[in-house]
Motif scaffolding. Structure first.
Motif, PDB file in Angstrom:
ATOM      1  N   GLU A 175       0.807  -1.213   0.000  1.00  0.00           N
ATOM      2  CA  GLU A 175       0.000   0.000   0.000  1.00  0.00           C
ATOM      3  C   GLU A 175       0.846   1.272   0.000  1.00  0.00           C
ATOM      4  N   GLN A 182      -5.279   5.326  -8.192  1.00  0.00           N
ATOM      5  CA  GLN A 182      -4.459   6.505  -7.902  1.00  0.00           C
ATOM      6  C   GLN A 182      -3.460   6.769  -9.021  1.00  0.00           C
ATOM      7  N   THR A 852       0.582  10.420  -3.139  1.00  0.00           N
ATOM      8  CA  THR A 852      -0.801  10.230  -2.683  1.00  0.00           C
ATOM      9  C   THR A 852      -0.984   8.858  -2.058  1.00  0.00           C
ATOM     10  N   ASP A 856      -2.135   8.077   1.793  1.00  0.00           N
ATOM     11  CA  ASP A 856      -3.300   7.230   2.078  1.00  0.00           C
ATOM     12  C   ASP A 856      -2.915   6.049   2.958  1.00  0.00           C
ATOM     13  N   HIS A 857      -1.699   5.528   2.732  1.00  0.00           N
ATOM     14  CA  HIS A 857      -1.213   4.421   3.566  1.00  0.00           C
ATOM     15  C   HIS A 857      -1.056   4.877   5.017  1.00  0.00           C
ATOM     16  N   LEU A 859      -2.738   7.246   6.523  1.00  0.00           N
ATOM     17  CA  LEU A 859      -4.091   7.369   7.076  1.00  0.00           C
ATOM     18  C   LEU A 859      -4.642   6.020   7.488  1.00  0.00           C
ATOM     19  N   LYS A 860      -4.483   5.037   6.592  1.00  0.00           N
ATOM     20  CA  LYS A 860      -5.017   3.703   6.886  1.00  0.00           C
ATOM     21  C   LYS A 860      -4.303   3.084   8.092  1.00  0.00           C
ATOM     22  N   ASP A 883     -11.087  13.183   6.086  1.00  0.00           N
ATOM     23  CA  ASP A 883      -9.906  12.589   5.449  1.00  0.00           C
ATOM     24  C   ASP A 883      -9.094  13.600   4.653  1.00  0.00           C
ATOM     25  N   ASN A 884      -9.772  14.518   3.968  1.00  0.00           N
ATOM     26  CA  ASN A 884      -9.032  15.494   3.153  1.00  0.00           C
ATOM     27  C   ASN A 884      -8.136  16.370   4.027  1.00  0.00           C
ATOM     28  N   ARG A 887      -5.238  14.326   5.327  1.00  0.00           N
ATOM     29  CA  ARG A 887      -4.187  14.166   4.314  1.00  0.00           C
ATOM     30  C   ARG A 887      -3.266  15.392   4.312  1.00  0.00           C
TER      31      ARG A 887
END
Length: 896
Positions: A175, A182, A852, A856-857, A859-860, A883-884, A887
């Motif tokens: 990820e 993406q 990106t 995202d990784h 965040l996850k 989420d935005n 980020r």
């Protein structure tokens, strides 16, 4: 931390990779009852297809029982033992269920069997690479040389693992790379990708020279990531390794100099795939691809035909061919692409389509290349060189375009019956009878296109009739020093179906030299010097045609004819020897590349396409389609030129009717994505209490997608919109489905009544005097033709009437927790800072898509730890960020 050797465990298939690795057992005591979640953080490790420990909640019943080293280093959960049973599933919830079962036992004990994630040592990687190269004991020399380059590159990566290019091979989680979504355009091109075929299986590594997205669809990958593009591959692999591969005489990889870059890209991605597949467990079984392929002896016999010197002497002495001769070709390969080019240029002589000559849609969508650059002309130009003067087709119009015209005219007649068109224009509906009739018209065409695309050959009778006309014309126009080359299939069709004309025309051609049997290479001359000479030649086009259009035998026969003619021309001094040698080597290499393992004679679709990419000039024999067409092809699975012709003949309204009849949801007022100005999103449709909204994308909806393109059963399948609106549709549909279900109402019922439901909701929105209660809602429902017999529907609409039209989740006030990231968190939250620091090598100097993916990784990863990103709304008051915003917080941390 005791090694797991007290009680042996029988490892299941997917856990065999841990057979020689240390296993650790952690015994835990469960409470007598677990109310809710256990509080153990577990995520899926995609590399090993196993659950992986990922922290523990402060309120967990297991807190203090699992040593922190297992949690901090993310040990894999190989098995859970309780109640005399063992669970080795890849599904996390099954392990949790087993732990809960232990609560009901007398001693309430359970065991977690753990293993540390690993990367193969260099020695292990070399052994794994040898297994995947699959070299035979008596492998030819070139295989050994190629294999050694693969080994040396593997060693290079391991010995330079601290460099940015090599470090990426040792990732812990795929990820960190961008998903295909993406990567966008990158995934639509070639490169190396990582995929998951099934969640219970190890990773698959693969390559593509043209389109990774196509590989994803054909292999039905559940998840997929771009490891690198073709351009990045050349930067990852030092040129010295590619130079070594190019210096090896590989039988199936001898393209000419025009394909030098493509060949280097191919070498680079294969080396990367081989190394990736050696560093860890994987389901990728073979590496090296066709580079290690050994063609059978029969391949050389086919591509290197023997031409006796006596034959060339006879041709020279008899005057069949002479220095200074010209060459004109007669064939029968009129194709849809060629005809569409002629239509665009206004040179297609077809009354039904004459009004579309020079149409703006054709100018906008068709590739900007000359019709003279198509494959059939390219091959003859190469073979004949300066002798080539032209090509005349016996088939004036491609059979496929004729078929399209007939089908479209029939569908137009159906749409003009009764009030079909008027009804669709009024409310966007198509009745079942019309749908059935349209489907009947299209069925055979779609089935044919599935196997052959738009390449439909003419019948032998049509070819013969056209050949008569062409021959009579050419013998009066061409000079006698022009040799007429006629393709074998055309010659035999004439002989079979126009026997009288054939006997008369070729009556005096008694001097014949047959170099190859079966009319595959035959030279003929007339007793009179005032008649043209002829050469009957196997069709070169067949060898390099699209994957499904020819068998391996047909391709071999075609190449044999080409190569025999080239040898004759070289022997007679009529063509450049070096140029002819390049063509011979290309033909031999192309044929060696084929898949010879098929019992039914199929050359292998993927193999043929790859061979075409490696051996033919750029943009030749390539699929060409735009995103707008790809959306429509989900509903109308036909080649893009066919859909373009549908649009020209039917007009936008009828084409939208046809698409909606096949499951689309465009509606009569929508803008088709294939119009000249068609890259326009049509916005989000009304869903339950949510009103229809225009596209709010600042880029104008340039990236168009179909909602749930792979799931035709989905309620909104068929809507085409931009990615921004697609996200909104997902949220709204999920929200309305849950709200309706709470009242026992199916979402499909809402869809059927949507127009009336929207009218009720709109009444409340536009009239502030209306009170959103049960009685008022009931009255408005009756006014708009909705039945009030279903009390739950009335209650649901009453709720919607008083509920604001929100397009996203609300922020809620919260109490701070240890895993919360605050505005100054990069300086104070050591766990978060550790994640950021570990991923910086994957973030810096990377493309926006890669950055990106890394964000995202993060965040996850943080969400899996039950972590949040917080913002202070007022002194002492905190709210969770969306989420935005989260980020942006991560990007700030990376740049700090």
């Amino acid at each position: 931390m005791a090694a797991y050797n007290a009680r042996p465990i029988q490892l299941e298939r997917n856990n065999k990779v841990f057979a020689d690795r240390p296993l650790y057992r952690v015994d835990v005591t469960m409470p007598s009852n677990v109310d809710g979640e256990i509080g153990l953080g577990v995520r899926t490790n995609h590399v090993f297809a196993r659950p992986q420990l990922n922290g523990i909640h402060n309120s967990s019943c297991l807190l203090g029982q699992i040593p922190s080293v297992f949690l901090d280093q993310g040990y894999l959960l190989v098995a859970t033992e309780a109640c005399g049973n063992s669970c080795q599933s890849y599904k996390t919830h099954k392990h949790i269920d087993m732990l809960k079962e232990a609560c009901s036992t007398s001693d309430r004990t359970a065991s977690l069997v753990l293993a540390k994630p690993f990367i193969n040592t260099l020695q292990e990687a070399v052994i794994q690479l040898e297994e995947k190269l699959k070299l035979a004991a008596n492998a030819p020399d070139f295989q050994g040389e190629v294999a050694q380059v693969f080994r040396d590159f593997l060693v290079f990566v391991y010995t330079h693992k601290d460099t940015p290019a090599c470090k990426r091979f040792f990732f812990d989680n795929p990820e960190v790379f961008p998903t295909f979504e993406q990567a966008k355009k990158d995934a639509g091109g070639g490169g190396v990708y990582i995929g998951i075929i099934q969640l219970c299986l190890f990773l698959k590594f693969g390559t593509s020279l043209t389109n990774c997205n196509n590989r994803k669809e054909k292999q039905d990958l559940k998840k997929s990531w771009m490891f690198c593009t073709l351009e990045e591959a050349l930067n990852i692999v030092p040129s010295s390794f590619i130079d070594r591969l190019e210096a090896i005489d590989i039988p199936s990889l001898r393209p000419d100099s025009s394909k030098a870059v493509t060949k280097r890209q191919y070498c680079a991605i294969l080396l990367i795939e081989g190394t990736l597949s050696s560093t860890r467990p994987t389901i990728t079984n073979n590496v090296g691809d066709r580079m290690l392929h050994v063609p059978p002896p029969s391949a050389l016999e086919i591509t290197n035909p023997h031409v006796p010197q006596s034959k060339t002497d006879e041709l020279s002495d008899g005057g069949y061919l002479k220095l200074g001769d010209k060459g004109h070709v007669i064939g029968s390969w009129s194709t849809m692409p060629f005809d569409m080019d002629r239509l665009r240029n206004g040179t297609l002589n077809l009354p039904e389509l004459s009004r579309f000559a020079n149409d703006a849609l054709l100018q906008h969508h068709l590739p900007k290349k000359s019709p003279e650059d198509v494959l059939k002309f390219f091959l003859f130009k190469q073979i004949l060189g300066e002798m080539y003067t032209g090509f005349t087709d016996c088939v004036k119009i491609s059979p496929w375009i004729t078929r399209v015209i007939k089908v479209v005219e029939k569908m137009i007649d159906i749409m003009k019956e009764g009030d079909v068109l008027a009804q669709y224009e009024e409310d966007g509906t198509v009745d079942d009878e019309t749908k059935s009739k349209l489907e009947e018209c299209l069925a055979d065409m779609i089935e044919f296109a599935k196997e052959n695309g738009e390449y439909q050959p003419a019948s032998d009778k049509e070819v013969a009739a056209g050949c008569v006309e062409v021959l009579e014309d050419l013998i009066n126009k061409l000079s006698l020093d022009t040799v007429i080359y006629i393709e074998t299939s055309t010659y035999e069709a004439l002989k079979r179906h126009k026997r009288r004309f054939y006997n008369k025309f070729f009556k005096g051609y008694k001097s014949v030299v047959e170099v190859l049997e079966g009319n595959r290479l035959k030279f003929m001359k007339h007793t009179s010097k005032k008649r043209h000479r002829f050469v009957v030649l196997g069709t070169p086009f067949v060898a390099y045609t699209i994957p499904k259009a020819a068998t391996l035998e047909a391709r071999g026969t075609s190449l044999q004819s080409q190569n025999a003619l080239l040898k004759v021309l070289v022997s007679l001094g009529m063509t450049d020897k070096d140029e002819a040698e390049k063509i011979l080597r290309r033909n031999e290499s192309f044929f060696n590349f084929m898949d010879w393992s098929s019992e039914d004679g199929d050359a292998g679709e993927g193999t043929v396409q790859l061979a075409l990419n490696l051996h033919l000039p750029p943009n030749m024999c390539r699929g060409y389609s735009l995103p707008g067409f790809k959306c429509l092809q989900r509903l109308l699975p036909l080649p893009y030129r066919t859909i373009l012709l549908f649009r020209l003949m039917m007009g936008p309204l009828m084409l939208k009717l046809l698409l909606d009849a096949r499951g689309g949801k465009l509606g009569p007022t929508a803008c088709l994505p294939i119009e000249v100005n068609g890259k326009t999103c049509n916005g989000v449709p009304a869903i339950g209490r949510f009103a229809a909204t225009p596209c709010g994308c600042t880029k104008g909806g340039l990236e168009l997608n179909m909602f749930k393109a792979q799931d035709s059963t989905s309620l909104l399948h068929g809507y085409i919109c931009c990615k921004h609106c697609l996200t909104a549709m997902h949220y709204r549909l999920k929200t309305i489905t849950a709200e309706a279900l709470a009242y026992g109402i199916d979402i499909n019922q809402i869809a059927k009544l949507q127009r009336r439901i929207s009218a009720v909701c709109n009444s409340f929105a536009t009239d502030s005097t209306l009170v959103p209660n049960y009685e008022v809602t009931k009255h408005l429902m009756q006014q708009n033709g909705l039945s009030v017999s279903d009390d739950n529907l009335v209650k649901l609409l009453s709720q919607w009437a008083g509920q604001p039209d929100r397009s996203g989740p609300r922020h809620v006030r919260v109490i701070l927790r240890p895993y919360d990231v605050l505005p100054t968190a990069y300086d104070t939250n050591t766990t978060f800072r550790g994640i950021i620091e570990s991923l910086k090598p994957y973030y810096y100097n990377k493309s926006p898509a890669y950055q990106t993916a890394v964000v995202d990784h993060v965040l996850k990863e943080w969400r899996a730890k039950r972590g949040r990103f917080m913002t202070e709304t007022s002194p002492g008051s905190w709210e969770e960020m969306n989420d935005n915003s989260a980020r942006e917080r991560c990007i700030q941390a990376f740049n700090t």
